[in-house]
Design an enzyme around this catalytic site. Structure first.
Site, PDB file in Angstrom:
ATOM      1  N   CYS A 173     -75.385 -43.261 -92.395  1.00  0.00           N
ATOM      2  CA  CYS A 173     -75.572 -42.849 -90.963  1.00  0.00           C
ATOM      3  C   CYS A 173     -75.714 -41.663 -90.716  1.00  0.00           C
ATOM      4  CB  CYS A 173     -74.998 -43.845 -90.200  1.00  0.00           C
ATOM      5  SG  CYS A 173     -75.051 -43.453 -88.437  1.00  0.00           S
ATOM      6  N   CYS A 179     -71.778 -39.695 -88.008  1.00  0.00           N
ATOM      7  CA  CYS A 179     -70.730 -39.264 -88.034  1.00  0.00           C
ATOM      8  C   CYS A 179     -70.715 -38.269 -89.544  1.00  0.00           C
ATOM      9  CB  CYS A 179     -69.460 -40.216 -88.313  1.00  0.00           C
ATOM     10  SG  CYS A 179     -69.425 -41.105 -86.645  1.00  0.00           S
ATOM     11  N   CYS A 185     -70.303 -49.643 -84.205  1.00  0.00           N
ATOM     12  CA  CYS A 185     -70.231 -48.497 -84.508  1.00  0.00           C
ATOM     13  C   CYS A 185     -68.683 -47.927 -83.891  1.00  0.00           C
ATOM     14  CB  CYS A 185     -71.320 -47.628 -83.575  1.00  0.00           C
ATOM     15  SG  CYS A 185     -70.993 -45.679 -83.617  1.00  0.00           S
ATOM     16  N   GLN A 189     -71.681 -35.933 -69.715  1.00  0.00           N
ATOM     17  CA  GLN A 189     -70.856 -35.744 -70.621  1.00  0.00           C
ATOM     18  C   GLN A 189     -70.517 -37.230 -71.526  1.00  0.00           C
ATOM     19  OE1 GLN A 189     -70.313 -32.990 -71.860  1.00  0.00           O
ATOM     20  NE2 GLN A 189     -70.598 -31.346 -70.277  1.00  0.00           N
ATOM     21  N   TYR A 229     -77.097 -24.971 -65.057  1.00  0.00           N
ATOM     22  CA  TYR A 229     -77.172 -25.898 -66.243  1.00  0.00           C
ATOM     23  C   TYR A 229     -76.212 -27.016 -65.637  1.00  0.00           C
ATOM     24  CZ  TYR A 229     -79.172 -22.099 -68.922  1.00  0.00           C
ATOM     25  OH  TYR A 229     -80.029 -20.799 -69.327  1.00  0.00           O
ATOM     26  N   GLU A 280     -80.234 -26.458 -61.832  1.00  0.00           N
ATOM     27  CA  GLU A 280     -80.624 -27.449 -62.950  1.00  0.00           C
ATOM     28  C   GLU A 280     -82.022 -27.811 -63.044  1.00  0.00           C
ATOM     29  OE1 GLU A 280     -79.200 -29.515 -65.437  1.00  0.00           O
ATOM     30  OE2 GLU A 280     -81.066 -30.480 -65.501  1.00  0.00           O
ATOM     31  N   ASP A 288     -73.592 -23.534 -68.652  1.00  0.00           N
ATOM     32  CA  ASP A 288     -73.160 -24.717 -69.922  1.00  0.00           C
ATOM     33  C   ASP A 288     -74.390 -25.456 -70.066  1.00  0.00           C
ATOM     34  OD1 ASP A 288     -72.359 -26.948 -70.912  1.00  0.00           O
ATOM     35  OD2 ASP A 288     -71.507 -28.288 -69.118  1.00  0.00           O
ATOM     36  N   CYS A 297     -71.774 -26.310 -76.148  1.00  0.00           N
ATOM     37  CA  CYS A 297     -71.838 -27.564 -77.204  1.00  0.00           C
ATOM     38  C   CYS A 297     -72.298 -27.017 -78.572  1.00  0.00           C
ATOM     39  CB  CYS A 297     -72.442 -28.702 -76.767  1.00  0.00           C
ATOM     40  SG  CYS A 297     -74.101 -28.346 -76.330  1.00  0.00           S
TER      41      CYS A 297
HETATM   42  C1  LIG Z   1     -74.818 -29.382 -71.442  1.00  0.00           C
HETATM   43  S1  LIG Z   1     -75.679 -30.019 -70.176  1.00  0.00           S
HETATM   44  C2  LIG Z   1     -74.511 -29.547 -69.017  1.00  0.00           C
HETATM   45  C3  LIG Z   1     -74.550 -30.392 -67.659  1.00  0.00           C
HETATM   46  C4  LIG Z   1     -73.320 -30.367 -66.701  1.00  0.00           C
HETATM   47  N1  LIG Z   1     -72.871 -29.021 -66.586  1.00  0.00           N
HETATM   48  C5  LIG Z   1     -72.277 -31.227 -67.090  1.00  0.00           C
HETATM   49  O1  LIG Z   1     -71.149 -30.896 -67.565  1.00  0.00           O
HETATM   50  O2  LIG Z   1     -72.381 -32.451 -67.175  1.00  0.00           O
HETATM   51  C6  LIG Z   1     -76.815 -29.001 -69.774  1.00  0.00           C
HETATM   52  C7  LIG Z   1     -77.841 -29.168 -68.914  1.00  0.00           C
HETATM   53  O3  LIG Z   1     -78.758 -28.080 -68.593  1.00  0.00           O
HETATM   54  C8  LIG Z   1     -80.118 -28.441 -68.162  1.00  0.00           C
HETATM   55  N2  LIG Z   1     -81.220 -27.738 -68.649  1.00  0.00           N
HETATM   56  C9  LIG Z   1     -81.689 -27.567 -69.671  1.00  0.00           C
HETATM   57  N3  LIG Z   1     -82.316 -26.474 -69.680  1.00  0.00           N
HETATM   58  C10 LIG Z   1     -82.434 -25.771 -68.673  1.00  0.00           C
HETATM   59  C11 LIG Z   1     -82.887 -24.729 -67.925  1.00  0.00           C
HETATM   60  N4  LIG Z   1     -83.655 -23.871 -68.703  1.00  0.00           N
HETATM   61  N5  LIG Z   1     -82.596 -24.362 -66.538  1.00  0.00           N
HETATM   62  C12 LIG Z   1     -81.601 -25.062 -66.286  1.00  0.00           C
HETATM   63  N6  LIG Z   1     -81.047 -26.331 -66.634  1.00  0.00           N
HETATM   64  C13 LIG Z   1     -81.393 -26.691 -67.895  1.00  0.00           C
HETATM   65  C14 LIG Z   1     -80.170 -29.882 -68.885  1.00  0.00           C
HETATM   66  O4  LIG Z   1     -81.019 -30.521 -68.189  1.00  0.00           O
HETATM   67  C15 LIG Z   1     -78.927 -30.391 -68.910  1.00  0.00           C
HETATM   68  O5  LIG Z   1     -78.564 -31.061 -67.452  1.00  0.00           O
END
Ligand SMILES: C[S@@+](CC[C@H](N)C(=O)[O-])C[C@H]1O[C@@H](n2cnc3c(N)ncnc32)[C@H](O)[C@@H]1O
Length: 439
Positions: A67, A70, A146, A270, A299, A320, A368, A395
């Site tokens: 798989c 992991c 899982c 998350q 984001y 976002e 983020d 991440c």
């Molecule tokens: C890692 S997640 C973080 C979400 C939030 N900060 C959290 O802790 O739950 C990244 C987010 O960025 C958004 N995203 C991706 N590309 C983007 C862009 N070009 N502009 C704005 N948001 C974007 C995704 O839809 C997602 O919701």
């Protein structure tokens, strides 16, 4: 057949083996272990592990070798964290970034932590299988239990397989483009106990749907909502554009940092609820927000970070790109009575360029981004707007260190704090404070 000794493990947890002038990576091995291998035109396979490292721990999952979910289950949790820290240290050296990488904050729940699971359905030798893809393939590994996914969600998937058989509902065949069930997604909140099941099919036509749903609700009365999603595209992206709520509200609610959040089928959230609070508290700890601050949450997903900060600052602006997430974020602010937050549905880079035009004064920016990291234009806009502080949550260590190197022209880079949200896998989240260099 040859016997080799493992000399190196890469940062993704795989053994790196050089044989016959070729380099291979093999799963489930540790430094010092001797293995019998078979080198064919198909590649290198392990025939037998001849010795075990004293650092090896017994692997709970029988599908670990095949798989792709992991990679580190054969290492103690302490060793997993060391490997993840090492990965970031090596990247800092690669990008010549001078900063400290702190000891990772480990998880108290290194198993069954994932609150969202999505299983792919296939037929194999006349049987319905549901699971994750084998590493780098489209072959589905059947998984009944899982070890990193939510236990209740695992049970729902197992019931689903039984009910498909009972109601003669076939799994989807990717090549022939026949069959009904492509994927099933389950989202569950440990706090509110609400459960959302999303059934993904290639078309509206879903004979047996009502009977299946009825039986599923009888077997799992704790399911609070079921959604039917249609994805007719030839893609590995799980969800399609069209969704129909079959029962319940079409979303679940979770409680995070004392606030209530709506989570729909498509919204990012998350996956490790316990560690999310650890992560967000780390943001608060390094940012040290001020009551008069104007902060941008870029984001923003469903607005969790911005909403958490709203209690500590004057105003939060959130950007976002995903419209469903922004709709949820607006509702989330209403539900929690948060009035000092604004949401914009837009590409974060375009929004930054707009703020530059407006000559906006920001005290702090939280970013983020997804694994791809920050757009270069976003970085350039930050260097024009010059907020005093930035917190980068990431991440993906590679894009994080790449972006930090860029930002280090104008910002002092603080310690990198890894927070483990993804135990048993090589993935790691990081939080870093950046402070504006004064001329
Ligand atoms: C890692 S997640 C973080 C979400 C939030 N900060 C959290 O802790 O739950 C990244 C987010 O960025 C958004 N995203 C991706 N590309 C983007 C862009 N070009 N502009 C704005 N948001 C974007 C995704 O839809 C997602 O919701």
């Amino acid at each position: 057949m040859k016997t080799i000794e493992i000399k190196q493990i890469n940062t993704q947890g795989y053994a790196v083996v050089e044989l016959d002038n070729q380099v291979f990576t093999l799963p489930n091995l540790l430094v010092g272990e001797k293995v019998q291998v078979d080198h064919t035109t198909q590649g290198l396979t392990v025939v037998k592990r001849l010795t075990d490292s004293p650092n090896r721990v017994s692997v709970r999952c029988p599908k670990f070798d095949t798989c792709g979910g992991c990679q580190l289950m054969h290492m103690s949790y302490t060793d997993q964290l060391k490997l993840k820290q090492q990965q970031i240290v090596e990247l800092c050296s690669k990008y010549q970034l001078e900063t400290n990488v702190l000891d990772p904050i480990g998880s108290k729940e290194p198993f069954n932590y994932r609150n969202k699971i999505q299983m792919t359905f296939r037929e194999h030798k006349g049987k319905i299988v549901a699971g994750l893809y084998e590493e780098n393939t489209h072959k589905v590994v059947n998984i009944n239990d899982c070890d990193i996914q939510d236990k209740v969600a695992n049970q729902i998937i197992n019931t689903f397989k039984v009910l498909m058989k009972k109601h003669k509902i076939t799994p989807y065949d990717e090549d022939k483009r026949t069959g009904i069930i492509r994927h099933v997604m389950v989202k569950r909140s440990i706090e509110t106990k609400q459960i959302l099941v999303v059934i993904i099919t290639p078309s509206q036509i879903f004979p047996g749907r009502n009977n299946l749903v009825k039986d599923l609700m009888i077997a799992h009365p704790d399911i609070t909502s079921i959604v039917h999603n249609i994805n007719d595209r030839k893609t590995s992206i799980v969800l399609g554009e069209v969704s129909k709520v079959i029962t319940g509200k079409g979303y679940i609610e979770d409680i995070l940092m004392g606030k209530r959040f709506i989570i729909g089928p498509k919204t990012f959230y998350q996956v490790n609820a316990h560690q999310t609070e650890v992560l967000y508290n780390q943001v608060l700890k390094v940012l040290k927000p001020n009551k008069n601050d104007v902060v941008l949450d870029a984001y923003a997903g469903i607005g969790t970070i911005g909403m958490m900060l709203s209690d500590h600052v004057k105003t939060v602006m959130s950007v976002e790109i995903n419209k469903e997430s922004v709709r949820n974020a607006v509702k989330n602010a209403e539900i929690n009575g948060v009035k000092n937050i604004e949401f914009v549905a837009m590409d974060a880079k375009d929004y930054m360029l707009h703020l530059v035009e407006q000559k906006m004064k920001l005290d702090a920016v939280i970013v983020d981004p997804p694994r791809s990291g920050l757009d270069l234009e976003f970085v350039k806009a930050i260097q024009v707007l010059r907020p005093k502080k930035m917190v980068y949550i990431s991440c993906d260590p590679e894009t994080l260190v790449r972006d930090l190197k860029q930002l280090s022209r104008s910002y002092q880079i603080g310690d990198i704090q890894p927070v483990d949200m993804f135990s048993q896998t090589y993935h790691i989240e990081n939080v870093v404070l950046l402070t504006l260099k004064t001329a």
